[in-house]
Each structure stands twice: as structure tokens, then as C-alpha cells.
Design a protein around this motif. Structure first.
Motif, PDB file in Angstrom:
ATOM      1  N   PRO A  39      25.416  34.089  39.269  1.00 55.02           N
ATOM      2  CA  PRO A  39      25.728  33.085  40.290  1.00 55.02           C
ATOM      3  C   PRO A  39      27.186  32.621  40.272  1.00 55.02           C
ATOM      4  O   PRO A  39      27.685  32.102  41.261  1.00 55.02           O
ATOM      5  CB  PRO A  39      24.790  31.919  39.971  1.00 55.02           C
ATOM      6  N   VAL A  40      27.878  32.848  39.159  1.00 53.02           N
ATOM      7  CA  VAL A  40      29.276  32.443  39.044  1.00 53.02           C
ATOM      8  C   VAL A  40      30.159  33.177  40.070  1.00 53.02           C
ATOM      9  O   VAL A  40      31.240  32.712  40.416  1.00 53.02           O
ATOM     10  CB  VAL A  40      29.785  32.658  37.597  1.00 53.02           C
ATOM     11  N   THR A  46      35.722  32.604  45.944  1.00 47.07           N
ATOM     12  CA  THR A  46      36.559  31.654  46.688  1.00 47.07           C
ATOM     13  C   THR A  46      37.932  31.487  46.045  1.00 47.07           C
ATOM     14  O   THR A  46      38.877  31.068  46.703  1.00 47.07           O
ATOM     15  CB  THR A  46      35.880  30.271  46.784  1.00 47.07           C
ATOM     16  N   ARG A  47      38.043  31.811  44.784  1.00 47.29           N
ATOM     17  CA  ARG A  47      39.278  31.621  44.030  1.00 47.29           C
ATOM     18  C   ARG A  47      40.208  32.831  44.100  1.00 47.29           C
ATOM     19  O   ARG A  47      41.430  32.695  44.083  1.00 47.29           O
ATOM     20  CB  ARG A  47      38.920  31.323  42.568  1.00 47.29           C
ATOM     21  N   TYR A  48      39.634  34.014  44.151  1.00 42.22           N
ATOM     22  CA  TYR A  48      40.405  35.238  43.993  1.00 42.22           C
ATOM     23  C   TYR A  48      40.598  35.991  45.306  1.00 42.22           C
ATOM     24  O   TYR A  48      39.756  35.919  46.192  1.00 42.22           O
ATOM     25  CB  TYR A  48      39.704  36.180  43.006  1.00 42.22           C
ATOM     26  N   VAL A  50      40.982  39.865  47.104  1.00 40.58           N
ATOM     27  CA  VAL A  50      40.053  40.993  47.002  1.00 40.58           C
ATOM     28  C   VAL A  50      40.303  41.836  45.752  1.00 40.58           C
ATOM     29  O   VAL A  50      39.354  42.265  45.092  1.00 40.58           O
ATOM     30  CB  VAL A  50      40.076  41.855  48.292  1.00 40.58           C
ATOM     31  N   ILE A  51      41.554  42.062  45.385  1.00 39.83           N
ATOM     32  CA  ILE A  51      41.849  42.855  44.189  1.00 39.83           C
ATOM     33  C   ILE A  51      41.440  42.093  42.936  1.00 39.83           C
ATOM     34  O   ILE A  51      40.817  42.656  42.027  1.00 39.83           O
ATOM     35  CB  ILE A  51      43.343  43.239  44.146  1.00 39.83           C
ATOM     36  N   GLU A  52      41.772  40.820  42.886  1.00 41.12           N
ATOM     37  CA  GLU A  52      41.422  40.012  41.725  1.00 41.12           C
ATOM     38  C   GLU A  52      39.906  39.954  41.536  1.00 41.12           C
ATOM     39  O   GLU A  52      39.400  40.136  40.422  1.00 41.12           O
ATOM     40  CB  GLU A  52      42.006  38.606  41.872  1.00 41.12           C
ATOM     41  N   PHE A  53      39.173  39.731  42.622  1.00 39.77           N
ATOM     42  CA  PHE A  53      37.719  39.635  42.501  1.00 39.77           C
ATOM     43  C   PHE A  53      37.098  40.972  42.112  1.00 39.77           C
ATOM     44  O   PHE A  53      36.213  41.038  41.258  1.00 39.77           O
ATOM     45  CB  PHE A  53      37.086  39.106  43.788  1.00 39.77           C
ATOM     46  N   ASN A  54      37.587  42.058  42.694  1.00 36.49           N
ATOM     47  CA  ASN A  54      37.059  43.383  42.356  1.00 36.49           C
ATOM     48  C   ASN A  54      37.252  43.709  40.883  1.00 36.49           C
ATOM     49  O   ASN A  54      36.416  44.397  40.287  1.00 36.49           O
ATOM     50  CB  ASN A  54      37.721  44.461  43.220  1.00 36.49           C
ATOM     51  N   THR A  55      38.326  43.258  40.279  1.00 38.14           N
ATOM     52  CA  THR A  55      38.541  43.524  38.851  1.00 38.14           C
ATOM     53  C   THR A  55      37.818  42.505  37.983  1.00 38.14           C
ATOM     54  O   THR A  55      37.386  42.837  36.883  1.00 38.14           O
ATOM     55  CB  THR A  55      40.047  43.554  38.516  1.00 38.14           C
ATOM     56  N   ALA A  56      37.639  41.294  38.478  1.00 41.02           N
ATOM     57  CA  ALA A  56      36.988  40.237  37.690  1.00 41.02           C
ATOM     58  C   ALA A  56      35.519  40.518  37.427  1.00 41.02           C
ATOM     59  O   ALA A  56      34.957  40.033  36.441  1.00 41.02           O
ATOM     60  CB  ALA A  56      37.144  38.883  38.389  1.00 41.02           C
ATOM     61  N   VAL A  57      34.879  41.303  38.259  1.00 38.25           N
ATOM     62  CA  VAL A  57      33.445  41.553  38.095  1.00 38.25           C
ATOM     63  C   VAL A  57      33.139  42.643  37.061  1.00 38.25           C
ATOM     64  O   VAL A  57      31.984  42.826  36.677  1.00 38.25           O
ATOM     65  CB  VAL A  57      32.771  41.907  39.444  1.00 38.25           C
ATOM     66  N   LYS A  58      34.156  43.337  36.592  1.00 39.01           N
ATOM     67  CA  LYS A  58      33.946  44.500  35.721  1.00 39.01           C
ATOM     68  C   LYS A  58      33.073  44.193  34.489  1.00 39.01           C
ATOM     69  O   LYS A  58      32.076  44.896  34.262  1.00 39.01           O
ATOM     70  CB  LYS A  58      35.300  45.071  35.304  1.00 39.01           C
ATOM     71  N   LEU A 150      37.931  36.232  32.655  1.00 37.73           N
ATOM     72  CA  LEU A 150      38.023  36.725  34.027  1.00 37.73           C
ATOM     73  C   LEU A 150      37.417  35.749  35.031  1.00 37.73           C
ATOM     74  O   LEU A 150      37.803  35.740  36.194  1.00 37.73           O
ATOM     75  CB  LEU A 150      37.389  38.106  34.149  1.00 37.73           C
ATOM     76  N   LYS A 151      36.503  34.934  34.594  1.00 43.68           N
ATOM     77  CA  LYS A 151      35.959  33.900  35.477  1.00 43.68           C
ATOM     78  C   LYS A 151      37.061  32.925  35.891  1.00 43.68           C
ATOM     79  O   LYS A 151      37.111  32.495  37.034  1.00 43.68           O
ATOM     80  CB  LYS A 151      34.832  33.149  34.774  1.00 43.68           C
ATOM     81  N   GLU A 152      37.983  32.624  34.999  1.00 42.67           N
ATOM     82  CA  GLU A 152      39.015  31.615  35.248  1.00 42.67           C
ATOM     83  C   GLU A 152      40.423  32.172  35.460  1.00 42.67           C
ATOM     84  O   GLU A 152      41.227  31.565  36.155  1.00 42.67           O
ATOM     85  CB  GLU A 152      39.070  30.628  34.064  1.00 42.67           C
ATOM     86  N   LEU A 153      40.733  33.315  34.834  1.00 43.45           N
ATOM     87  CA  LEU A 153      42.134  33.762  34.766  1.00 43.45           C
ATOM     88  C   LEU A 153      42.313  35.242  35.116  1.00 43.45           C
ATOM     89  O   LEU A 153      43.030  35.965  34.437  1.00 43.45           O
ATOM     90  CB  LEU A 153      42.694  33.503  33.365  1.00 43.45           C
ATOM     91  N   CYS A 154      41.712  35.671  36.199  1.00 40.73           N
ATOM     92  CA  CYS A 154      41.847  37.067  36.623  1.00 40.73           C
ATOM     93  C   CYS A 154      42.810  37.158  37.812  1.00 40.73           C
ATOM     94  O   CYS A 154      42.523  37.802  38.810  1.00 40.73           O
ATOM     95  CB  CYS A 154      40.486  37.657  36.973  1.00 40.73           C
ATOM     96  N   TYR A 155      43.946  36.526  37.669  1.00 41.77           N
ATOM     97  CA  TYR A 155      44.934  36.503  38.743  1.00 41.77           C
ATOM     98  C   TYR A 155      45.962  37.606  38.572  1.00 41.77           C
ATOM     99  O   TYR A 155      46.249  38.042  37.458  1.00 41.77           O
ATOM    100  CB  TYR A 155      45.663  35.159  38.766  1.00 41.77           C
TER     101      TYR A 155
END
Length: 189
Positions: A39-40, A46-48, A50-58, A150-155
Motif C-alpha cells: 500500500p505504500v 505522488t512523490r516520485y 516516472v523514473i524514480e517510481f519505476n526504480t523505487a519498486v525494485k 527507496l520509500k523516502e529517498l529514491c530521487y
């Protein structure tokens, strides 16, 4: 073609669009990001960008797959721009005694200063277009550690020393055992 025994999963970090013909993915399992039970992701998306979110889910996908297949299973993550030219058999052998496989951006020292060296210092020593992880107690600890970051700092913010998921893996060989760095350049050109 070269690894018919490997189950190929496409982690789709998007919604299905009825106007897109997905038949090119026939034969592969497609797992949508919003179906893996984290759910996170609602907050992260909303924070990232498209590139940041795609890598954050790894690391979340790794955990999802490990929960399905159990201890000892292995996941080879490959970016969509990687082409495979041979068997994964040697990597499978490496994962018999290691929990992690990484490929560095550089494999040999160069006497002349390269501008790419300073780029690598800011984006990470290892190229996360590829990473392989075997499911173990240690690798699950790493995934939890990586998920928190990655939840907080995947920028993608090099001014703050951040380059999405990749810079965090610099810590992997220091903080976790059983890391094998594949130095043969053909593994991730």
C-alpha cells in the motif's frame, strides 16, 4: 531463447491501457505494481517522477517474488534495454554460494582520467540495470533496508548525492555478506 528454464516475469509499473495491444507479452507473466500488495506505493507514486517510481519498486518486487517462490529461489533483474546472448548458468553457479550478484560500471583501471569516472561517483559504483539476488535471511534483511531508503529517498537528485535506487547498492558489499561482483564486462555492457 537461451534460458528456457527461467520463468520470466514482467513487473509492469503502470496501469493496463485498453488501447494497447499487450499480445507482445504473450508467454510472460505480467505482474502489475498495484497487485503485489504494498500500500505504500500510493504515497510513493505522488512523490516520485516516472523514473524514480519505476526504480523505487525494485526491492518490493524482489520481496513479492521471494514470498511466492521461497528460500533459495533467485531473481535476475534485467532492465528492458538489456539483451541476453547466452545462458544464465554461470550466474546460477555464482548464486549457489552468494546471495547477491552485481556488475560494476568499471572493471579495469584506466590511467587517463575519464569524465565518466566522476559520473559514476555520483550515480553509483554498480549498474543496477542488472542485479541478481538469491532468497535468504540475509537478502530479505537487505531488501527491507533498501525498501526503507527507496520509500523516502529514491530521487534523481545528484546535488544531494541521490541517484534513484542505484546509489544505495554501494553499501551492499560493505554491510551484507555473500556479494559477488561480476567483473567480466560482457555481463552488463
Amino acid at each position: 531463447k537461451y534460458n528456457p528454464e527461467i520463468h520470466f516475469i514482467v513487473g509492469l509499473v503502470d496501469k493496463l491501457d485498453p488501447e494497447i495491444d499487450y499480445s507482445f507479452l504473450a508467454g510472460f507473466e505480467v505482474v502489475l505494481y498495484d497487485h503485489i500488495g504494498f500500500p505504500v506505493f500510493e504515497e510513493m507514486i505522488t512523490r516520485y517522477n516516472v523514473i524514480e517510481f519505476n526504480t523505487a519498486v525494485k526491492p518490493f518486487y524482489f520481496e513479492y517474488i521471494f514470498n511466492r517462490y521461497g528460500v533459495g529461489s533467485a531473481v535476475y533483474y534485467i532492465d528492458p534495454d538489456i539483451e541476453v546472448f547466452s545462458s544464465f548458468s554461470q550466474m546460477t553457479e555464482f548464486l549457489q554460494t552468494n546471495d547477491f550478484l552485481l556488475t560494476p560500471h568499471f572493471t579495469t583501471p584506466q590511467l587517463a582520467i575519464s569524465p565518466f569516472e566522476t559520473v559514476v561517483l555520483s550515480v553509483g559504483i554498480y549498474n543496477l540495470g542488472f542485479i541478481a539476488i538469491r532468497c535468504s535471511e540475509i537478502s530479505m534483511q537487505f531488501l527491507k533496508w533498501w525498501q526503507v531508503r527507496l520509500k523516502e529517498l529514491c530521487y534523481n537528485d545528484k546535488s544531494r548525492g541521490l541517484f534513484v535506487d542505484q546509489v544505495w547498492v554501494n553499501f551492499l558489499p560493505i554491510m551484507f555478506p555473500k556479494v559477488h561482483v561480476i567483473k567480466q564486462p560482457g555481463y552488463n555492457m
